[in-house]
Design a protein around this motif. Sequence first.
Motif, PDB file in Angstrom:
ATOM      1  N   MET A   1      -5.683  11.568  13.373  1.00 55.05           N
ATOM      2  CA  MET A   1      -6.399  11.606  12.095  1.00 55.05           C
ATOM      3  C   MET A   1      -5.944  10.434  11.233  1.00 55.05           C
ATOM      4  SD  MET A   1      -6.674  14.695   9.291  1.00 55.05           S
ATOM      5  CE  MET A   1      -7.594  15.742  10.418  1.00 55.05           C
ATOM      6  N   ARG A   2      -6.880   9.601  10.857  1.00 54.73           N
ATOM      7  CA  ARG A   2      -6.549   8.415  10.060  1.00 54.73           C
ATOM      8  C   ARG A   2      -6.523   8.775   8.575  1.00 54.73           C
ATOM      9  NH1 ARG A   2     -11.158   4.506  11.780  1.00 54.73           N
ATOM     10  NH2 ARG A   2     -10.022   2.953  10.539  1.00 54.73           N
ATOM     11  N   LEU A   3      -5.419   8.438   7.933  1.00 54.83           N
ATOM     12  CA  LEU A   3      -5.231   8.719   6.519  1.00 54.83           C
ATOM     13  C   LEU A   3      -5.029   7.421   5.763  1.00 54.83           C
ATOM     14  CD1 LEU A   3      -2.653  11.667   6.699  1.00 54.83           C
ATOM     15  CD2 LEU A   3      -5.154  11.834   6.620  1.00 54.83           C
ATOM     16  N   GLY A   4      -5.854   7.190   4.750  1.00 54.88           N
ATOM     17  CA  GLY A   4      -5.622   6.092   3.817  1.00 54.88           C
ATOM     18  C   GLY A   4      -5.015   6.638   2.548  1.00 54.88           C
ATOM     19  N   LEU A   5      -4.481   5.741   1.742  1.00 57.05           N
ATOM     20  CA  LEU A   5      -3.799   6.171   0.531  1.00 57.05           C
ATOM     21  C   LEU A   5      -4.429   5.544  -0.698  1.00 57.05           C
ATOM     22  CD1 LEU A   5      -1.443   7.810  -0.576  1.00 57.05           C
ATOM     23  CD2 LEU A   5      -0.018   5.767  -0.396  1.00 57.05           C
ATOM     24  N   SER A   6      -4.949   6.401  -1.587  1.00 53.38           N
ATOM     25  CA  SER A   6      -5.399   5.949  -2.896  1.00 53.38           C
ATOM     26  C   SER A   6      -4.140   5.721  -3.736  1.00 53.38           C
ATOM     27  CB  SER A   6      -6.307   7.009  -3.530  1.00 53.38           C
ATOM     28  OG  SER A   6      -6.806   6.565  -4.771  1.00 53.38           O
ATOM     29  N   THR A   7      -3.714   4.486  -3.821  1.00 52.11           N
ATOM     30  CA  THR A   7      -2.383   4.151  -4.322  1.00 52.11           C
ATOM     31  C   THR A   7      -2.190   4.633  -5.753  1.00 52.11           C
ATOM     32  OG1 THR A   7      -2.617   2.143  -2.996  1.00 52.11           O
ATOM     33  CG2 THR A   7      -0.706   2.274  -4.451  1.00 52.11           C
ATOM     34  N   PRO A   8      -1.112   5.363  -6.017  1.00 57.09           N
ATOM     35  CA  PRO A   8      -0.841   5.809  -7.386  1.00 57.09           C
ATOM     36  C   PRO A   8      -0.378   4.653  -8.253  1.00 57.09           C
ATOM     37  CG  PRO A   8       1.006   6.353  -5.987  1.00 57.09           C
ATOM     38  CD  PRO A   8      -0.051   5.779  -5.078  1.00 57.09           C
ATOM     39  N   VAL A   9      -0.288   4.912  -9.526  1.00 53.89           N
ATOM     40  CA  VAL A   9       0.244   3.989 -10.543  1.00 53.89           C
ATOM     41  C   VAL A   9      -0.729   2.858 -10.847  1.00 53.89           C
ATOM     42  CG1 VAL A   9       2.146   2.459 -11.224  1.00 53.89           C
ATOM     43  CG2 VAL A   9       2.639   4.504  -9.860  1.00 53.89           C
ATOM     44  N   VAL A  10      -1.258   2.175  -9.811  1.00 50.90           N
ATOM     45  CA  VAL A  10      -2.066   0.979 -10.030  1.00 50.90           C
ATOM     46  C   VAL A  10      -3.431   1.308 -10.617  1.00 50.90           C
ATOM     47  CG1 VAL A  10      -0.840  -0.248  -8.215  1.00 50.90           C
ATOM     48  CG2 VAL A  10      -2.973   0.911  -7.657  1.00 50.90           C
ATOM     49  N   VAL A  11      -3.883   2.542 -10.432  1.00 51.46           N
ATOM     50  CA  VAL A  11      -5.069   3.078 -11.102  1.00 51.46           C
ATOM     51  C   VAL A  11      -4.688   4.474 -11.573  1.00 51.46           C
ATOM     52  CG1 VAL A  11      -7.455   3.856 -10.870  1.00 51.46           C
ATOM     53  CG2 VAL A  11      -6.711   1.773  -9.707  1.00 51.46           C
ATOM     54  N   GLN A  12      -4.927   4.757 -12.842  1.00 51.71           N
ATOM     55  CA  GLN A  12      -4.539   6.056 -13.384  1.00 51.71           C
ATOM     56  C   GLN A  12      -5.755   6.719 -14.028  1.00 51.71           C
ATOM     57  OE1 GLN A  12      -0.794   6.003 -15.614  1.00 51.71           O
ATOM     58  NE2 GLN A  12      -0.148   4.181 -14.479  1.00 51.71           N
ATOM     59  N   THR A  13      -6.436   7.527 -13.213  1.00 49.63           N
ATOM     60  CA  THR A  13      -7.641   8.215 -13.655  1.00 49.63           C
ATOM     61  C   THR A  13      -7.272   9.570 -14.246  1.00 49.63           C
ATOM     62  OG1 THR A  13      -8.862   7.155 -11.850  1.00 49.63           O
ATOM     63  CG2 THR A  13      -9.908   9.027 -12.945  1.00 49.63           C
ATOM     64  N   THR A 282      -0.304  17.563  13.158  1.00 49.07           N
ATOM     65  CA  THR A 282      -0.383  18.902  13.723  1.00 49.07           C
ATOM     66  C   THR A 282      -1.834  19.307  13.969  1.00 49.07           C
ATOM     67  OG1 THR A 282       1.687  19.600  12.679  1.00 49.07           O
ATOM     68  CG2 THR A 282       0.167  21.332  13.373  1.00 49.07           C
ATOM     69  N   ILE A 283      -2.703  19.025  13.005  1.00 46.95           N
ATOM     70  CA  ILE A 283      -4.132  19.324  13.150  1.00 46.95           C
ATOM     71  C   ILE A 283      -4.692  18.592  14.367  1.00 46.95           C
ATOM     72  CG2 ILE A 283      -6.415  19.021  12.118  1.00 46.95           C
ATOM     73  CD1 ILE A 283      -5.062  19.374   9.373  1.00 46.95           C
ATOM     74  N   GLU A 284      -4.331  17.335  14.498  1.00 44.68           N
ATOM     75  CA  GLU A 284      -4.845  16.530  15.595  1.00 44.68           C
ATOM     76  C   GLU A 284      -4.364  17.078  16.936  1.00 44.68           C
ATOM     77  OE1 GLU A 284      -5.629  11.786  16.177  1.00 44.68           O
ATOM     78  OE2 GLU A 284      -3.698  12.409  15.364  1.00 44.68           O
ATOM     79  N   GLN A 285      -3.093  17.481  17.005  1.00 43.98           N
ATOM     80  CA  GLN A 285      -2.566  18.028  18.261  1.00 43.98           C
ATOM     81  C   GLN A 285      -3.214  19.359  18.603  1.00 43.98           C
ATOM     82  OE1 GLN A 285       1.629  18.185  17.451  1.00 43.98           O
ATOM     83  NE2 GLN A 285       1.821  15.944  17.314  1.00 43.98           N
ATOM     84  N   GLU A 286      -3.442  20.191  17.602  1.00 44.70           N
ATOM     85  CA  GLU A 286      -4.056  21.496  17.854  1.00 44.70           C
ATOM     86  C   GLU A 286      -5.487  21.372  18.358  1.00 44.70           C
ATOM     87  OE1 GLU A 286      -3.674  23.560  14.190  1.00 44.70           O
ATOM     88  OE2 GLU A 286      -1.590  24.156  14.515  1.00 44.70           O
ATOM     89  N   ASP A 287      -6.165  20.343  17.879  1.00 38.57           N
ATOM     90  CA  ASP A 287      -7.584  20.193  18.224  1.00 38.57           C
ATOM     91  C   ASP A 287      -7.816  19.294  19.420  1.00 38.57           C
ATOM     92  OD1 ASP A 287      -8.006  21.766  16.058  1.00 38.57           O
ATOM     93  OD2 ASP A 287      -8.737  20.186  14.744  1.00 38.57           O
ATOM     94  N   ALA A 288      -6.725  18.771  19.985  1.00 41.11           N
ATOM     95  CA  ALA A 288      -6.865  17.852  21.120  1.00 41.11           C
ATOM     96  C   ALA A 288      -7.383  18.603  22.356  1.00 41.11           C
ATOM     97  CB  ALA A 288      -5.522  17.208  21.427  1.00 41.11           C
TER      98      ALA A 288
END
Length: 288
Positions: A1-13, A282-288
């Motif tokens: 499962m590919r996870l990207g990160l909406s970086t904290p601090v640099v944008v504060q919504t 864990t999700i990825e391993q369970e669903d493999a």
Amino acid sequence: MRLGLSTPVVVQTPGVASAWENGAGIDDVVRIAKVADELGFDYLTCSEHVAVPADQGAGRGFVYWDPVATLAFLAAHTSGIRLATSIVVLGYHHPLEIAKTYGTLDLISGGRVVLGVGVGSIEAEFAMLGSSWPDRGARADDAIRALRTSLSDPRPSYDGQFYRFSDVIVEPCAVQPHLPIWVGGRTPRSLRRAVQLCDGWMPFGLGGRALTEMLASVDIPDGFDVVLGPGPLDPLGDPARTERRLRGLRDVGATIINCSITAESVGHYCDQLAALRALADTIEQEDA
């Protein structure tokens, strides 16, 4: 499962940013970036607004670090994680300016740039910068086509509706032969733009039903990324809900999940990153 990160601090919504981010600095962002890199997260983000009108801060917030300066600094402190703009407003720049700026970033980062682009949504900001608002969509389409010919070619040429250039040299340019371009937005037109012209779609503010209907309305090309955000996650405090959100977005069609994380401090944030990565594995391993 590919996870990207909406970086904290640099944008504060408002409603998304945690309290600790107010007053945090670049050392905190670097610490998070290094941990995300080590854990195998796909990318870090940084957004673009030059100047937010004072009457629009309640919904958008006012903190928007410059993406070029921020991502270049983070490139020097990481080795594998990609650097994604989320998003660059096309109407604020000439395509060759974007090609030079982000081509240089791609060079110095070793080919890690993902160019997230959008048409823009603040008319007052367009006016302040002298950019054209009524035809911003058509200009954005033309700019994307111009970028596609320019990002990885030091001798680009293009003849479009709004942008034309030839007999120019743009050095350095991107080192990736095909630098990925993702389109942000929340409309059917933004999805069509992404499918027809780009490599991915990163919508915001849409529920599961709307996403399902919109994605079903187009033919998704092979290799096309659908980048969906689950809202703020708390993998340590509420792992069950986090798991449901990850599975739900994957089932809707996400190829990458753009994660924002609640935390009480930078240390807690890093612990949350590790817990999120472990849960996704864990999700990825369970669903493999």
